[in-house]
Design an enzyme around this catalytic site. Structure first.
Site, PDB file in Angstrom:
ATOM      1  N   SER A   7      22.804   4.637  -7.888  1.00  0.00           N
ATOM      2  CA  SER A   7      22.958   5.271  -6.567  1.00  0.00           C
ATOM      3  C   SER A   7      24.068   6.311  -6.619  1.00  0.00           C
ATOM      4  O   SER A   7      25.084   6.110  -7.301  1.00  0.00           O
ATOM      5  CB  SER A   7      23.327   4.227  -5.515  1.00  0.00           C
ATOM      6  OG  SER A   7      23.605   4.873  -4.275  1.00  0.00           O
ATOM      7  N   TYR A  57      27.741  -3.449  -3.325  1.00  0.00           N
ATOM      8  CA  TYR A  57      26.671  -2.564  -3.811  1.00  0.00           C
ATOM      9  C   TYR A  57      27.243  -1.544  -4.801  1.00  0.00           C
ATOM     10  O   TYR A  57      26.672  -1.316  -5.878  1.00  0.00           O
ATOM     11  CB  TYR A  57      26.046  -1.869  -2.614  1.00  0.00           C
ATOM     12  CG  TYR A  57      24.889  -0.942  -2.897  1.00  0.00           C
ATOM     13  CD1 TYR A  57      23.594  -1.423  -3.030  1.00  0.00           C
ATOM     14  CD2 TYR A  57      25.081   0.438  -2.980  1.00  0.00           C
ATOM     15  CE1 TYR A  57      22.529  -0.563  -3.262  1.00  0.00           C
ATOM     16  CE2 TYR A  57      24.025   1.297  -3.195  1.00  0.00           C
ATOM     17  CZ  TYR A  57      22.745   0.794  -3.335  1.00  0.00           C
ATOM     18  OH  TYR A  57      21.689   1.655  -3.546  1.00  0.00           O
TER      19      TYR A  57
HETATM   20  N1  LIG Z   1      17.380   4.296   0.176  1.00  0.00           N
HETATM   21  C1  LIG Z   1      18.517   4.809  -0.232  1.00  0.00           C
HETATM   22  O1  LIG Z   1      19.217   5.504   0.523  1.00  0.00           O
HETATM   23  C2  LIG Z   1      18.960   4.600  -1.655  1.00  0.00           C
HETATM   24  C3  LIG Z   1      20.002   5.420  -2.139  1.00  0.00           C
HETATM   25  C4  LIG Z   1      20.433   5.233  -3.447  1.00  0.00           C
HETATM   26  C5  LIG Z   1      19.844   4.268  -4.248  1.00  0.00           C
HETATM   27  N2  LIG Z   1      18.837   3.503  -3.750  1.00  0.00           N
HETATM   28  C6  LIG Z   1      18.254   2.513  -4.656  1.00  0.00           C
HETATM   29  O2  LIG Z   1      16.856   2.737  -4.759  1.00  0.00           O
HETATM   30  C7  LIG Z   1      16.198   1.508  -5.030  1.00  0.00           C
HETATM   31  C8  LIG Z   1      15.117   1.277  -3.997  1.00  0.00           C
HETATM   32  O3  LIG Z   1      15.747   1.162  -2.725  1.00  0.00           O
HETATM   33  P1  LIG Z   1      14.969   1.403  -1.360  1.00  0.00           P
HETATM   34  O4  LIG Z   1      15.870   2.185  -0.503  1.00  0.00           O
HETATM   35  O5  LIG Z   1      13.585   1.862  -1.623  1.00  0.00           O
HETATM   36  O6  LIG Z   1      15.011  -0.105  -0.792  1.00  0.00           O
HETATM   37  P2  LIG Z   1      13.950  -0.979  -0.020  1.00  0.00           P
HETATM   38  O7  LIG Z   1      14.741  -2.099   0.560  1.00  0.00           O
HETATM   39  O8  LIG Z   1      13.113  -0.160   0.891  1.00  0.00           O
HETATM   40  O9  LIG Z   1      13.040  -1.547  -1.205  1.00  0.00           O
HETATM   41  C9  LIG Z   1      13.580  -2.439  -2.133  1.00  0.00           C
HETATM   42  C10 LIG Z   1      12.474  -3.340  -2.628  1.00  0.00           C
HETATM   43  O10 LIG Z   1      13.062  -4.252  -3.574  1.00  0.00           O
HETATM   44  C11 LIG Z   1      12.535  -5.534  -3.321  1.00  0.00           C
HETATM   45  N3  LIG Z   1      13.463  -6.570  -3.778  1.00  0.00           N
HETATM   46  C12 LIG Z   1      14.665  -6.911  -3.227  1.00  0.00           C
HETATM   47  N4  LIG Z   1      15.224  -7.923  -3.898  1.00  0.00           N
HETATM   48  C13 LIG Z   1      14.357  -8.238  -4.901  1.00  0.00           C
HETATM   49  C14 LIG Z   1      14.373  -9.212  -5.927  1.00  0.00           C
HETATM   50  N5  LIG Z   1      15.379 -10.091  -6.040  1.00  0.00           N
HETATM   51  N6  LIG Z   1      13.336  -9.249  -6.804  1.00  0.00           N
HETATM   52  C15 LIG Z   1      12.292  -8.388  -6.669  1.00  0.00           C
HETATM   53  N7  LIG Z   1      12.217  -7.463  -5.705  1.00  0.00           N
HETATM   54  C16 LIG Z   1      13.240  -7.385  -4.820  1.00  0.00           C
HETATM   55  C17 LIG Z   1      12.346  -5.593  -1.814  1.00  0.00           C
HETATM   56  O11 LIG Z   1      11.422  -6.615  -1.443  1.00  0.00           O
HETATM   57  C18 LIG Z   1      11.844  -4.190  -1.515  1.00  0.00           C
HETATM   58  O12 LIG Z   1      10.439  -4.109  -1.574  1.00  0.00           O
HETATM   59  C19 LIG Z   1      17.293   0.437  -5.015  1.00  0.00           C
HETATM   60  O13 LIG Z   1      17.726   0.210  -6.351  1.00  0.00           O
HETATM   61  C20 LIG Z   1      18.394   1.076  -4.207  1.00  0.00           C
HETATM   62  O14 LIG Z   1      19.651   0.545  -4.516  1.00  0.00           O
HETATM   63  C21 LIG Z   1      18.394   3.631  -2.471  1.00  0.00           C
END
Ligand SMILES: NC(=O)c1ccc[n+]([C@@H]2O[C@H](COP(=O)([O-])OP(=O)(O)OC[C@H]3O[C@@H](n4cnc5c(N)ncnc54)[C@H](O)[C@@H]3O)[C@@H](O)[C@H]2O)c1
Length: 243
Positions: free
Chosen positions: A136, A149
């Site tokens: 991230s 995080y």
């Molecule tokens: N959305 C943002 O602003 C953002 C920014 C930077 C990084 N990220 C990263 O991008 C990635 C995706 O995030 P997102 O925003 O799409 O989140 P999201 O919450 O929409 O999706 C995350 C998915 O991971 C699954 N998950 C959670 N814990 C789990 C586990 N223990 N085992 C298997 N699956 C699991 C959830 O069920 C969900 O479907 C993550 O690594 C997040 O840290 C997101």
């Protein structure tokens, strides 16, 4: 197509950035193994993309091994792992109890380690692999209300470097994509949803980030042609952070 004939595991594929990555890798020709804690969501992505869905918790050692074994049983190989599954929390510093700290580290850092370790052996035996771990840009920005995080995502970047060093001689690369704030279901369900307009002022490209904005960077690092790039973090955030 960049990924014709390749087999790619994508964790967190039920929604958000993980789902957009699964869709992009599929569009580039890969067979997709959709993994998520939400089994119905994993199955829905699999139904859409014609692959298999696996309900699994990446922070479980047994589940991580099962993800790799199920993929090998169905496809005979694992070319690509993209670990996108994570908890995206909003936790004021003085409300982070130790159990929640441990939970976030367990999913966001231990999970990245466990799924990488589970795919490493078959990749090594094949002499080929692409591991992409989602970190991230919050790690660089020091975003507030994300203490555990940030600690976990910094660990993911350290893990990326370690995997690159250890696995390069086997034809396996390991890189990380660091998204900026992105309109995923998970992010929009937290108070982070109110930060988009402020963050947009800091970006070079002035609009809100979408899951589909992140997927092409992952597709490049998942492809054979990225083979001279390893141990790197590709920040995909509309130019917010200039590292
Ligand atoms: N959305 C943002 O602003 C953002 C920014 C930077 C990084 N990220 C990263 O991008 C990635 C995706 O995030 P997102 O925003 O799409 O989140 P999201 O919450 O929409 O999706 C995350 C998915 O991971 C699954 N998950 C959670 N814990 C789990 C586990 N223990 N085992 C298997 N699956 C699991 C959830 O069920 C969900 O479907 C993550 O690594 C997040 O840290 C997101």
């Amino acid at each position: 197509m960049k990924l014709e004939g390749r087999v790619a595991i994508v964790t967190g594929a039920a929604q958000g950035i993980g789902k957009a990555i699964a869709q992009k890798l599929h569009a580039e020709g890969a067979a997709i193994v959709s993994v998520d804690l939400q089994g119905e969501g994993a199955d829905a992505t699999a139904a859409e993309l014609g692959g298999i869905g696996i309900q699994a918790d990446i922070s479980s050692e047994a589940d991580a091994e099962r993800i790799a074994q199920t993929t090998l049983d169905h496809h005979g190989k694992i070319d690509v792992l993209v670990n996108a599954a994570a908890i995206v929390p909003f936790v004021p510093w003085d409300e982070v109890d130790f159990a929640y700290w441990r939970k976030i580290i367990s999913v966001n850092l231990d999970g990245a380690y466990l799924v990488s370790r589970a795919v490493e052996k078959p990749m090594r035996e094949a002499g080929y692999g692409r591991i992409v771990l989602i970190s991230s840009n919050a790690f660089y920005a020091g975003t507030p209300n994300m203490g555990p995080y940030l600690a976990a995502k910094g660990g993911v970047i350290g893990l990326t470097r370690a995997l690159a060093t250890e696995l390069g001689k086997y034809g396996i690369t390991a890189n990380s994509v660091a998204p900026g704030i992105t309109r995923s279901e998970g992010c929009l369900a937290t108070p982070h949803k109110d930060s988009f307009d402020f963050v947009q002022m800091l970006q070079a490209i002035p609009r809100h980030g979408l899951p589909a904005d992140i997927a092409p960077a992952v597709a490049f690092l998942a492809s054979e042609e990225s083979g001279w790039v390893t141990g790197q973090v590709l920040i995909a955030d509309a130019g917010h952070i200039r590292d």
